[in-house]
Write an enzyme that holds these catalytic residues in place. Structure first.
Site, PDB file in Angstrom:
ATOM      1  N   GLU A  21     -10.268  18.209  49.164  1.00 49.66           N
ATOM      2  CA  GLU A  21     -11.012  17.708  50.307  1.00 49.66           C
ATOM      3  C   GLU A  21     -10.712  16.209  50.356  1.00 49.66           C
ATOM      4  OE1 GLU A  21     -15.115  18.838  49.912  1.00 49.66           O
ATOM      5  OE2 GLU A  21     -15.675  17.544  51.592  1.00 49.66           O
ATOM      6  N   ARG A  63     -13.163  24.218  34.861  1.00 45.85           N
ATOM      7  CA  ARG A  63     -12.727  22.883  35.262  1.00 45.85           C
ATOM      8  C   ARG A  63     -12.600  21.993  34.029  1.00 45.85           C
ATOM      9  NH1 ARG A  63     -15.388  21.612  39.685  1.00 45.85           N
ATOM     10  NH2 ARG A  63     -15.307  19.368  39.571  1.00 45.85           N
ATOM     11  N   LYS A  74     -16.448  13.475  42.197  1.00 44.96           N
ATOM     12  CA  LYS A  74     -16.084  12.497  43.215  1.00 44.96           C
ATOM     13  C   LYS A  74     -17.290  11.684  43.652  1.00 44.96           C
ATOM     14  CE  LYS A  74     -12.934  15.160  45.501  1.00 44.96           C
ATOM     15  NZ  LYS A  74     -12.459  15.785  46.720  1.00 44.96           N
TER      16      LYS A  74
HETATM   17  P1  ATP Z   1     -15.494  16.978  42.629  1.00 43.59           P
HETATM   18  O1  ATP Z   1     -16.344  17.955  41.906  1.00 43.59           O
HETATM   19  O2  ATP Z   1     -14.898  15.921  41.772  1.00 43.59           O
HETATM   20  O3  ATP Z   1     -16.124  16.432  43.873  1.00 43.59           O
HETATM   21  P2  ATP Z   1     -14.128  18.883  44.174  1.00 43.59           P
HETATM   22  O4  ATP Z   1     -13.960  20.202  43.550  1.00 43.59           O
HETATM   23  O5  ATP Z   1     -15.171  18.763  45.208  1.00 43.59           O
HETATM   24  O6  ATP Z   1     -14.229  17.804  43.051  1.00 43.59           O
HETATM   25  P3  ATP Z   1     -11.814  19.119  45.757  1.00 43.59           P
HETATM   26  O7  ATP Z   1     -11.137  18.087  46.542  1.00 43.59           O
HETATM   27  O8  ATP Z   1     -12.513  20.199  46.463  1.00 43.59           O
HETATM   28  O9  ATP Z   1     -12.801  18.363  44.810  1.00 43.59           O
HETATM   29  O10 ATP Z   1     -10.846  19.716  44.674  1.00 43.59           O
HETATM   30  C1  ATP Z   1      -9.568  20.207  44.952  1.00 43.59           C
HETATM   31  C2  ATP Z   1      -9.167  21.173  43.891  1.00 43.59           C
HETATM   32  O11 ATP Z   1      -9.223  20.549  42.617  1.00 43.59           O
HETATM   33  C3  ATP Z   1     -10.107  22.343  43.856  1.00 43.59           C
HETATM   34  O12 ATP Z   1      -9.326  23.525  43.816  1.00 43.59           O
HETATM   35  C4  ATP Z   1     -10.884  22.152  42.606  1.00 43.59           C
HETATM   36  O13 ATP Z   1     -11.213  23.384  42.038  1.00 43.59           O
HETATM   37  C5  ATP Z   1      -9.942  21.355  41.730  1.00 43.59           C
HETATM   38  N1  ATP Z   1     -10.695  20.528  40.799  1.00 43.59           N
HETATM   39  C6  ATP Z   1     -11.587  19.565  41.090  1.00 43.59           C
HETATM   40  N2  ATP Z   1     -12.118  19.045  39.974  1.00 43.59           N
HETATM   41  C7  ATP Z   1     -11.539  19.686  38.938  1.00 43.59           C
HETATM   42  C8  ATP Z   1     -11.654  19.608  37.505  1.00 43.59           C
HETATM   43  N3  ATP Z   1     -12.494  18.758  36.909  1.00 43.59           N
HETATM   44  N4  ATP Z   1     -10.891  20.421  36.762  1.00 43.59           N
HETATM   45  C9  ATP Z   1     -10.029  21.280  37.341  1.00 43.59           C
HETATM   46  N5  ATP Z   1      -9.875  21.407  38.669  1.00 43.59           N
HETATM   47  C10 ATP Z   1     -10.609  20.630  39.464  1.00 43.59           C
HETATM   48 MG    MG Z   2     -14.852  20.680  46.524  1.00 45.62          MG
END
Ligand code: ATP
Ligand code: MG
Length: 567
Positions: free
Chosen positions: A46, A271, A281
């Site tokens: 995102e 994760r 984030k």
């Molecule tokens: P955050 O929790 O930091 O806001 P998010 O999941 O909302 O992260 P996205 O931009 O949606 O952020 O993430 C893009 C991809 O990265 C998704 O497929 C998510 O599963 C993966 N991702 C995000 N954080 C992690 C993590 N700590 N470990 C592994 N994969 C991750």
């Molecule tokens: Mg997300």
């Protein structure tokens, strides 16, 4: 699709990667021909922040699988939330994925490109009687939802006719309603044990301009609706996501089945959590906007851009991601493992140079005034191909303040009055006296050197217990050096009541007046080296100017004060 009797439709490409449950599922699908042997993954960020090391895990996994199985990996921006500054995030994300070494080829997509299609899918669901416009307020919807132990209640608007729903949804799209006045919901089951299935929202009104579609839309699809359908539209075969989406899988299945469209296989993995680090984030944005760090690329940030500026290499991050592997259970990875990976990488790649962070002046009394000689230094003792360089040596040097003690304790083997040590790549040096300022502080050492020990060995075989680094005072370059420590003093800041309260006050120490050897005069921003005995450093890409380098400490050496072995 069970058992071994299935015919082997497709060859599974050979790979050096260790097996794991995700690869197992993929190979199963290749063998059964479920997706005609295709493997198409995606990384779907995102664009509402910069990528961090957790994203790197997902990137390495998804792109890595596509490479190993000769498939494709899409980069898809999940831009269903109209937000400001998204363009900056989109650009940084593309740059970071490329820098990590991955290529999405021509598979760059935006969920917003599917807004028309998604709208049509929503209309189809309404026509099938599987979605309705709800006019309850957000608060009422929450109350009607029930709890984990209590079923929810049907909304009074749940049984609106198809025609009424179609008309209302159209009006939502045309902007006749205020934000929050109504939402489009899936008509599933308000008593479902899985809360996600209790008539989830599919579309909501947001009167905001979108960074790509501008003002075309005032209704936007919810993440769950858009996400599974984007995967379907792109004919993703394996939709790999983190564990928190396990519950959502039932909804994705419901949507795709209801619409009778292409159905990817979702596989969840744990994760990445890293000690002394936050990887959310929302929290990272808070650090940036509240000024706890200097920006997204502050070298203390766990963002890809922060790690890059700190001196991490793409190889070290990829190795780290490979090493931690994938699991089905959440766990915490030791930050030390990431540090280990960059040391391993830089140990092979980085030039050794000499830098004195806290200079102490040394005058060699028996060295000729005005003389400068050039001494040969090895660039990397483990990599002969990296060659040698010439170091100027002269009467006045700087050594590290820490390398001298006037009254040394027993185990201190470095310089002290009457003691002889080796100057790296130079000569044996003996301290004969000290000069103090009015406060009694040692400001200069008087020393003698043994001309017979040029290169660092004594022809009579006598030994010294210690080798120290130095620079020639007349030739050294002034530099600033920043020593970084963990940004948080708590091992798991996310579990603290307020993660900001455990920010490490000493996470950066800025030193000025450091002295580095002259070969660094031409070091470009990003240049990486090892300051002998001190750690790995890189030239800062933001704050360095020609002639005024700023060095960031990437990582300390394993044992900073380990004695350097005789060559
Ligand atoms: P955050 O929790 O930091 O806001 P998010 O999941 O909302 O992260 P996205 O931009 O949606 O952020 O993430 C893009 C991809 O990265 C998704 O497929 C998510 O599963 C993966 N991702 C995000 N954080 C992690 C993590 N700590 N470990 C592994 N994969 C991750
Ligand atoms: Mg997300």
């Amino acid at each position: 699709m069970s058992g071994s009797s299935i015919e082997n439709n497709q060859e599974i490409p050979e790979s050096s990667a260790p097996p794991n449950f995700i690869r197992h599922f993929i190979e199963e699908d290749i063998q059964t021909g479920k997706y005609d042997g295709r493997v198409v993954t995606r990384f779907p960020p995102e664009p509402n922040g910069y990528l961090h090391i957790g994203h790197a895990k997902s990137i390495c996994l998804n792109f890595g699988l596509s490479i190993d199985y000769h498939g494709a990996c899409h980069l898809r921006f999940d831009d269903t939330n109209p937000e400001k500054e998204e363009v900056e995030y989109v650009e940084s994300i593309e740059a970071d994925v490329r820098w990590l070494g991955f290529d999405w080829k021509d598979h760059l997509y935006f969920t917003s490109d599917y807004f028309d299609k998604l709208y049509d899918y929503a209309v189809s669901l309404i026509q099938m009687g599987k979605a309705y416009v709800d006019s309850l307020s957000a608060e009422e919807i929450r109350r009607y939802r029930g709890t984990l132990t209590e079923p929810g209640k049907d909304s009074p608007y749940r049984n609106r006719s198809v025609d009424e729903n179609l008309a209302l949804f159209e009006k939502m799209k045309e902007g006749h309603f205020d934000e929050g006045a109504c939402v489009l919901r899936a008509k599933i089951n308000m008593a479902a044990p899985n809360m996600v299935m209790r008539d989830p929202a599919l579309y909501r009104i947001r009167k905001a301009s979108h960074h790509r579609t501008k003002d075309k839309w005032c209704i936007y699809p919810m993440y769950d609706f858009a996400h599974c359908l984007s995967d379907s539209i792109e004919r993703i075969t394996h939709s790999i996501c983190t564990l928190e989406f396990e519950n959502n899988r039932e909804l994705y299945d419901w949507i795709l089945d209801a619409l009778n469209v292409y159905h990817p296989r979702q596989i969840e993995f744990a994760r990445l959590n890293l000690s002394y680090t936050v990887l959310s984030k929302r929290k990272l944005i808070e650090l940036v906007t509240n000024g706890h760090v200097t920006g997204w690329d502050d070298p203390r940030m766990p963002t890809i851009s922060g790690l890059r500026r700190r001196g991490y290499t793409p190889e070290s991050i990829r190795k780290f991601c490979e090493r931690i592997g994938v699991a089905k259970r959440d766990s915490m990875v030791d930050l030390g493992l990431l540090e280990y990976m960059i040391r391993e990488d830089l140990n092979k790649k980085a030039h050794r140079v000499m830098a004195v962070l806290n200079p102490l002046r040394v005058v060699i009394e028996n060295y000729p005034e005005e003389q400068t000689e050039m001494l040969t230094a090895v660039n990397n003792p483990g990599e002969p191909d990296m060659g040698t360089r010439q170091l100027p040596f002269s009467k006045v040097l700087f050594i590290e303040q820490d390398d001298f003690m006037e009254e040394p304790p027993k185990k201190f083997f470095r310089l002290s009055p009457g003691r002889e040590v080796r100057l790296r790549y130079a000569y044996f040096l003996t301290c004969t006296g000290v000069v103090k300022d009015d406060n009694g502080l040692v400001v200069e050492l008087r020393c003698t050197y043994d001309p017979a020990t040029r290169g660092g060995d004594a022809p009579d075989g006598r030994k010294v217990k210690s080798t120290i680094h130095w620079v020639s005072a007349d030739h050294a370059i002034d530099a600033q050096v920043r020593l970084y420590e963990n940004l948080f003093s708590s091992e798991n800041p996310a579990t603290e009541e307020d993660f900001k309260l455990c920010i490490n006050e000493n996470s950066v120490q800025a030193l000025s007046g450091c002295k580095v050897e002259p070969s660094l005069a031409t070091a470009m921003p990003g240049f990486q080296c090892q300051f002998e005995r001190l750690g790995y450093f890189c030239v800062d890409t933001r704050d360095s100017t020609p002639g005024n380098p700023v060095f960031n400490r990437t990582v300390t050496l394993k044992d900073m004060w380990a004695k350097i072995k005789d060559r």
